[in-house]
Motif scaffolding. Structure first.
Motif, short mmCIF file in Angstrom:
data_model
loop_
_atom_site.label_atom_id
_atom_site.label_comp_id
_atom_site.label_asym_id
_atom_site.label_seq_id
_atom_site.Cartn_x
_atom_site.Cartn_y
_atom_site.Cartn_z
N HIS A 11 0.84 -1.21 0.00
CA HIS A 11 0.00 0.00 0.00
C HIS A 11 0.88 1.25 0.00
O HIS A 11 1.26 1.76 1.06
CB HIS A 11 -0.93 0.00 1.22
CG HIS A 11 -1.89 1.17 1.25
ND1 HIS A 11 -3.25 1.00 1.25
CD2 HIS A 11 -1.67 2.51 1.28
CE1 HIS A 11 -3.84 2.20 1.26
NE2 HIS A 11 -2.90 3.13 1.29
N HIS A 58 1.91 5.11 -2.38
CA HIS A 58 1.46 6.07 -3.41
C HIS A 58 2.68 6.80 -3.96
O HIS A 58 3.42 7.42 -3.21
CB HIS A 58 0.53 7.13 -2.81
CG HIS A 58 -0.64 6.60 -2.06
ND1 HIS A 58 -1.86 6.41 -2.66
CD2 HIS A 58 -0.79 6.25 -0.76
CE1 HIS A 58 -2.72 5.96 -1.74
NE2 HIS A 58 -2.10 5.85 -0.58
N VAL A 73 -1.64 2.34 -4.69
CA VAL A 73 -3.07 2.30 -4.40
C VAL A 73 -3.80 3.63 -4.63
O VAL A 73 -4.91 3.81 -4.16
CB VAL A 73 -3.34 1.79 -2.97
CG1 VAL A 73 -2.91 0.33 -2.82
CG2 VAL A 73 -2.63 2.64 -1.94
N HIS A 91 -5.28 -0.48 5.97
CA HIS A 91 -5.17 0.41 7.13
C HIS A 91 -5.79 -0.25 8.37
O HIS A 91 -6.47 0.41 9.15
CB HIS A 91 -5.88 1.75 6.88
CG HIS A 91 -5.43 2.49 5.66
ND1 HIS A 91 -4.10 2.82 5.42
CD2 HIS A 91 -6.12 2.99 4.61
CE1 HIS A 91 -4.02 3.48 4.28
NE2 HIS A 91 -5.23 3.59 3.76
N ASP A 101 2.01 3.18 3.36
CA ASP A 101 1.21 4.33 2.95
C ASP A 101 2.11 5.54 2.71
O ASP A 101 1.68 6.68 2.86
CB ASP A 101 0.12 4.65 4.00
CG ASP A 101 -1.02 5.48 3.43
OD1 ASP A 101 -1.18 5.52 2.20
OD2 ASP A 101 -1.75 6.09 4.23
ZN LIG Z 1 -3.01 5.23 1.17
#
Ligand SMILES: [Zn+2]
Length: 359
Positions: free
Chosen positions: A43, A45, A95, A238, A302
């Motif tokens: 996960h 970005h 993601v 998450h 993340d």
């Molecule tokens: Zn995220």
């Protein structure tokens, strides 16, 4: 647009897609064998550009990357992605959903420069609450297309991005992002989930979700289940909080018995206090493995280059180094807390290599 009367009839190319790509991971540089992924960050970005702070406007359309933006990511993101290879990590799942992703050809360029596989997502982000981050007016809570388009059109968009590619580039999405902001899905989020579910069933790629609130995991999985999605194709993201809470953990274990996968993220180690606050997560991991459900976990950071709370740049919610932090900080800290080598290997390598390929 898919004719609603033709629902159930495969989109052109769909049959060939499933035949050609079964068992392969769909990356922005093409399909690869699962073993080529190595260990995987599930996960992250590269580019989550949701709001244009200069124009004070929601980003509603994807465009080729600007020279300035390209220079920023090639300088500040790509070198760290590249170094993930030193830790046996050869892939990450990007993601960010439309319309906030990096332009597909840039994702392919970044993947080539980093010598890393990027699995891009199609799909839709959650509906924000009033006043959160950039949201100053109700119309900015969700991508207008999700509000306006019928579920068939949204499903068709996802299917086309997976089967044919994004924006006519031939570069395919290899997963479907969905999200719920609160404990219960909003009506628009339910529509997005139904569209994503149909695209999952049509294409066989996995679904990965935004699910920060306790209880949201059940709403998301129940809806996907009611749409006939194999829960083994779902990664509920998450969910460190859900696993660390002894009550919600039992709910997660029940869903894992039915196939669902859970993905703790934002594994930030506090500089002063050390990793102690993560002990309950490591204990939860032990409990999941002891229950014979260790195949249902992944990890992500993340890490993001993002514009949710200010002009586009490196995120503030995770410390440097971008992406690489998993291997230089998070996993070593978890190992000190007792995470075993076998658990780490399953979470980082075997599980993603099983979940990501088209089934
Ligand atoms: Zn995220």
């Amino acid at each position: 647009m898919m004719d609603p009367n033709n629902c159930g009839r495969p989109a052109p190319g769909l049959r060939a897609f499933r035949k050609d790509f079964r068992g392969k991971a769909i990356t922005v540089r093409g399909p690869v064998e699962p073993a080529a992924l190595g260990r995987v960050l599930m996960h992250e970005h590269l580019h989550s550009d949701c709001y244009d702070w200069e124009r004070q406007a929601l980003v509603t359309e994807e465009r080729p990357i600007s020279a300035e933006r390209r220079a920023l990511l090639m300088g500040e993101a790509v070198p760290f992605l590249r170094r993930c290879n030193e830790h046996g990590c050869h892939a990450y799942v990007d993601v960010t959903p439309a319309p906030w992703r990096a332009w597909p050809t840039f994702m392919a360029e970044a993947a080539a420069a980093a010598e890393l596989h990027i699995v891009a997502c199609t799909g839709f982000y959650c509906e924000m609450n009033d006043g959160e981050y950039w949201v100053k007016k109700p119309e900015d809570k969700i991508w207008p297309l999700v509000r306006e388009a019928p579920v068939e059109q949204l499903a068709d968009l996802c299917i086309r991005e997976i089967v044919e590619g994004m924006h006519g580039t031939g570069i395919r999405a290899g997963a479907i992002k969905l999200g719920g902001r609160n404990a219960e899905l909003s009506e628009l989020e339910k529509k997005a989930f139904r569209a994503g579910a149909r695209a999952q069933r049509a294409t066989g790629v996995h679904i990965t979700t935004h699910c920060t609130q306790q209880g949201a995991e059940t709403g998301q999985l129940a809806l996907l289940d009611s749409e006939g999605v194999d829960l083994g194709r779902c990664v509920i993201g998450h969910t460190a909080g859900q696993l660390m809470d002894p009550g919600t953990r039992q709910t997660c274990l029940e869903w894992m018995r039915r196939g669902a996968n859970f993905l703790p993220t934002n594994l930030k180690i506090n500089r002063e206090r050390g990793p102690e606050e993560w002990r309950p997560l490591v204990e939860a991991v032990h409990e999941v493995f002891a229950a014979g459900l260790g195949a249902h976990l992944g990890f992500g950071l993340d890490w993001a280059f993002v514009s949710e709370s200010g002009p586009f740049g490196p995120c503030k919610f995770m410390p440097p180094p971008p992406y690489l932090y998993m291997f230089t900080e998070a996993l070593p800290a978890f190992r000190k807390l007792g995470l075993t080598a076998a658990e780490e290997e399953a979470i980082m390598r075997a599980n993603p290599q099983r979940i990501i390929p088209v089934q």
